[in-house]
Scaffold this motif. Structure first.
Motif, PDB file in Angstrom:
ATOM      1  N   ALA A   8      25.445  30.612   0.906  1.00  0.00           N
ATOM      2  CA  ALA A   8      26.872  30.921   0.794  1.00  0.00           C
ATOM      3  C   ALA A   8      27.598  29.811   0.039  1.00  0.00           C
ATOM      4  O   ALA A   8      28.446  30.073  -0.817  1.00  0.00           O
ATOM      5  CB  ALA A   8      27.479  31.118   2.177  1.00  0.00           C
ATOM      6  N   VAL A   9      27.262  28.564   0.344  1.00  0.00           N
ATOM      7  CA  VAL A   9      27.890  27.436  -0.354  1.00  0.00           C
ATOM      8  C   VAL A   9      27.510  27.449  -1.829  1.00  0.00           C
ATOM      9  O   VAL A   9      28.359  27.248  -2.703  1.00  0.00           O
ATOM     10  CB  VAL A   9      27.493  26.097   0.317  1.00  0.00           C
ATOM     11  CG1 VAL A   9      27.914  24.918  -0.534  1.00  0.00           C
ATOM     12  CG2 VAL A   9      28.090  26.007   1.697  1.00  0.00           C
ATOM     13  N   SER A  12      29.377  30.225  -3.618  1.00  0.00           N
ATOM     14  CA  SER A  12      30.781  29.861  -3.757  1.00  0.00           C
ATOM     15  C   SER A  12      30.967  28.853  -4.889  1.00  0.00           C
ATOM     16  O   SER A  12      31.881  28.981  -5.708  1.00  0.00           O
ATOM     17  CB  SER A  12      31.296  29.277  -2.442  1.00  0.00           C
ATOM     18  OG  SER A  12      32.582  28.760  -2.604  1.00  0.00           O
ATOM     19  N   ASN A  13      30.093  27.848  -4.940  1.00  0.00           N
ATOM     20  CA  ASN A  13      30.162  26.862  -6.019  1.00  0.00           C
ATOM     21  C   ASN A  13      29.916  27.521  -7.379  1.00  0.00           C
ATOM     22  O   ASN A  13      30.578  27.192  -8.362  1.00  0.00           O
ATOM     23  CB  ASN A  13      29.156  25.738  -5.786  1.00  0.00           C
ATOM     24  CG  ASN A  13      29.540  24.854  -4.632  1.00  0.00           C
ATOM     25  OD1 ASN A  13      30.687  24.852  -4.200  1.00  0.00           O
ATOM     26  ND2 ASN A  13      28.569  24.115  -4.110  1.00  0.00           N
ATOM     27  N   SER A  16      33.044  29.481  -8.458  1.00  0.00           N
ATOM     28  CA  SER A  16      34.143  28.602  -8.882  1.00  0.00           C
ATOM     29  C   SER A  16      33.832  27.953 -10.231  1.00  0.00           C
ATOM     30  O   SER A  16      34.716  27.846 -11.092  1.00  0.00           O
ATOM     31  CB  SER A  16      34.431  27.548  -7.825  1.00  0.00           C
ATOM     32  OG  SER A  16      33.340  26.668  -7.687  1.00  0.00           O
TER      33      SER A  16
END
Length: 115
Positions: A8-9, A12-13, A16
């Protein structure tokens, strides 16, 4: 569970970073898309026909003999690419590799559903 958190991280990165990159590059993409994807004007169509007629005239006079081997090879590769994309487009359009579906009364084959 730790794996799901790490993924998930990372996602997300990635989202972005992609949005930041496209935010900077979007004006350049838009500038070239407006120019390259615009339909031709009547003047450009006339110019293209004129260039095509001059190429036909050169070919009739033996201008193809003046090509280098590299230019002739590139022309051949481009010709095969155009032919390939024509056939790929036909297969995509008819949704089959073999042929168009033909409705024949009392046919042995089943109807094919394209849904």
């Amino acid at each position: 569970m730790a794996f799901v958190g790490r993924m998930a991280v990372r996602m997300s990165n990635g989202v972005s970073r992609t949005s930041n990159y496209m935010g900077k590059k979007w004006p350049i993409v838009k500038k070239y898309a407006v120019v390259e994807l615009a339909p031709p004007t009547p003047a450009e169509v006339g110019k293209a026909f004129g260039e095509f007629a001059s190429l036909i005239g050169k070919a009739k006079k033996g201008g193809w003999k003046d090509l280098t081997v590299f230019q002739a090879t590139l022309n051949t590769v481009v010709m095969f690419e155009v032919i390939l994309w024509f056939f790929v487009g036909e297969c995509i359009g008819k949704r089959s590799y073999v042929g168009y579906p033909v409705k024949v009364p009392n046919a042995v084959h089943k109807e094919i559903s394209y849904t």
